[in-house]
Design an enzyme around this catalytic site. Structure first.
Site, PDB file in Angstrom:
ATOM      1  N   THR A  46      47.055  38.696  40.758  1.00  0.00           N
ATOM      2  CA  THR A  46      45.607  38.702  40.981  1.00  0.00           C
ATOM      3  C   THR A  46      45.013  37.637  40.062  1.00  0.00           C
ATOM      4  OG1 THR A  46      44.941  40.267  39.243  1.00  0.00           O
ATOM      5  CG2 THR A  46      45.784  41.203  41.301  1.00  0.00           C
ATOM      6  N   CYS A  47      43.680  37.547  40.020  1.00  0.00           N
ATOM      7  CA  CYS A  47      43.073  36.520  39.178  1.00  0.00           C
ATOM      8  C   CYS A  47      43.253  36.803  37.685  1.00  0.00           C
ATOM      9  CB  CYS A  47      41.590  36.360  39.505  1.00  0.00           C
ATOM     10  SG  CYS A  47      40.606  37.842  39.216  1.00  0.00           S
ATOM     11  N   GLN A 111      38.545  45.635  44.205  1.00  0.00           N
ATOM     12  CA  GLN A 111      39.450  44.678  44.839  1.00  0.00           C
ATOM     13  C   GLN A 111      40.920  44.931  44.529  1.00  0.00           C
ATOM     14  OE1 GLN A 111      37.388  40.913  43.658  1.00  0.00           O
ATOM     15  NE2 GLN A 111      37.777  40.358  45.772  1.00  0.00           N
ATOM     16  N   ALA A 185      34.733  30.120  49.696  1.00  0.00           N
ATOM     17  CA  ALA A 185      34.414  31.142  50.704  1.00  0.00           C
ATOM     18  C   ALA A 185      35.598  32.071  50.949  1.00  0.00           C
ATOM     19  CB  ALA A 185      33.983  30.462  52.006  1.00  0.00           C
ATOM     20  N   GLY A 186      36.422  32.244  49.923  1.00  0.00           N
ATOM     21  CA  GLY A 186      37.555  33.153  50.032  1.00  0.00           C
ATOM     22  C   GLY A 186      37.149  34.582  49.749  1.00  0.00           C
ATOM     23  N   GLY A 189      34.541  34.780  46.837  1.00  0.00           N
ATOM     24  CA  GLY A 189      33.270  34.216  47.286  1.00  0.00           C
ATOM     25  C   GLY A 189      32.564  35.142  48.264  1.00  0.00           C
TER      26      GLY A 189
END
Length: 414
Positions: A46-47, A111, A185-186, A189
């Site tokens: 993940t991020c 998420q 725009a993922g 976003g």
């Protein structure tokens, strides 16, 4: 035995994790697949975290191999270790807490549940998930759903994106009437755009390298799609820019923003939540430009933690209860495996001896004599290996085996 490796925002720090994850992730799948001692595995990225879960019969060797792999990729000076290992139920507990949002930068984030689920589906599709990880991950996903249903842990700012927006609101004195640009725009976003939809903005620009993706998201939230190559014009009009892309390099550098700074009469706040960073560090030195990153999100994270104290206690209780049940399942799985083997072996011996007995009766041998021989042979063959191994272990000084056998057969009570 499950062994797991963890490189996260808690071990490496939110200021370093964005640079570390791409490095440690590269080649990880090939490395794990090359190890013969790996029975099952799953990689979660993940991020804010990179984790590997492995099922192996050689846990000590596996821990050494994973540590050697990580040391070659993660900065390590012998004192500040930016990763950590777990094994057994420690790995299971960690996974449960992760999926419930208890180990997230923003406690209760939503998420992570879908990210873990997607990683599980991917691993299953690729064929490296077996019975053990399937049982653990499905139970973890169920636990995550319980926590989000039965507690208020995920109310409010429960993602990095929503936390970024809350931070921007404080710094700008609210967002009503402001113009906001979202770069990317993922998934992230999209979360941000939806969160901003009802903030009474003047305008919301959606910029992406693939214009069609920007257009789809802009149409969904009532925004304006812009081409990434016109980013300077977009930022000149904006009060706030949130950068959330998957690009592996700097997208907005000082030279680009210098052009913006000369044309702006009001402050531009840039919040970079990309992993790795997409905005150059030195941009914040320019007049009317302020840059925030994941490090600044920590402030919102601490506030979020305090607000959710009671819900965290409830969530931890659910996790503990589910883990106890999981542990019983794992233990019973081990017993079922042994019982299954004993039952199958016993059935085979019985079948062989029964066929022999029937054959002898048909050939005219006295049935009483056959039954007598059958019963003796059945008992002898059922316990022959057990008795031989018990004697062998005793001769080798392994008295614990005798004590266990006494307990299993109730000899100690006779």
């Amino acid at each position: 035995m499950i062994v797991s490796l963890h490189v996260t925002h808690t071990s490496a720090g939110s200021d370093k994790i964005s640079g570390i994850i791409p490095v440690v992730e590269k080649g990880a799948d090939e490395f794990i697949r090359s190890l013969r001692s790996v029975r099952e595995y799953l990689i979660l990225r993940t991020c804010n975290r990179f984790e590997i879960y492995v099922v192996t019969d050689e846990q000590n060797r596996m821990k050494t191999l994973l540590e050697e792999y990580t040391k070659k990729r993660v900065p390590y000076d012998g004192t500040n270790i930016l990763w950590y290992m777990q094994e057994g139920m420690g790995s299971v507990r960690h996974l449960f807490r992760v999926i419930c949002g208890l180990d997230s930068l923003i406690v209760g984030e939503d998420q992570i549940q879908s990210q873990v689920k997607n990683a599980y589906i991917k691993a299953k599709t690729e064929g490296h998930i077996g019975k053990i990880l399937a049982t653990v991950f499905e139970k973890a996903l169920y636990t995550g759903k319980r926590v989000r249903t039965e507690t208020e842990l995920n109310s409010g700012a429960v993602s990095v994106g929503s936390a970024a927006v809350r931070m921007a609101e404080k710094k700008l004195g609210g967002l009503s009437g402001k113009t906001v640009a979202i770069i990317g725009a993922g998934d992230m976003g999209t979360v941000i755009a939806k969160y901003l939809k009802n903030k009474n903005l003047n305008a919301i620009f959606i910029s992406n390298r693939t214009f069609e993706h920007a257009k789809l998201l802009a149409d969904e939230v009532g925004g304006i799609a812009t081409n990434f190559y016109n980013i300077i014009d977009t930022l000149i009009q904006s009060d706030l820019a949130i950068v959330a892309t998957n690009a592996p390099h700097i997208l907005i550098d000082k030279k680009m923003v210098e052009k913006i700074a000369t044309k702006k009469t009001k402050k531009l706040l840039i919040v970079d939540i990309s992993v790795p960073r997409n905005v150059a560090d030195d941009i914040g030195q320019l007049e009317n430009i302020e840059v925030n990153s994941m490090v600044d999100i920590d402030e919102v994270s601490k506030e979020n933690l305090m607000n959710r104290y009671n819900e965290i206690i409830l969530a931890e209780r659910i996790v503990s209860n589910e883990i106890k049940e999981m542990e019983l399942k794992i233990k019973s799985h081990k017993a079922d495996k042994i019982i299954g083997y004993i039952a199958a072996t016993s059935s085979r011996i019985r079948s062989e001896e029964l066929d022999e007995a029937i054959s002898r009766i048909k050939s005219g041998v006295d049935s009483i004599a056959v039954l007598n021989d059958f019963s003796h042979a059945l008992v002898a063959k059922l316990f022959a290996d057990l008795f031989d191994r018990l004697r062998e272990e005793t001769m080798n000084g392994n008295t614990e085996v005798c004590e266990l056998a006494s307990k299993l057969f109730g000899v100690e009570n006779k």
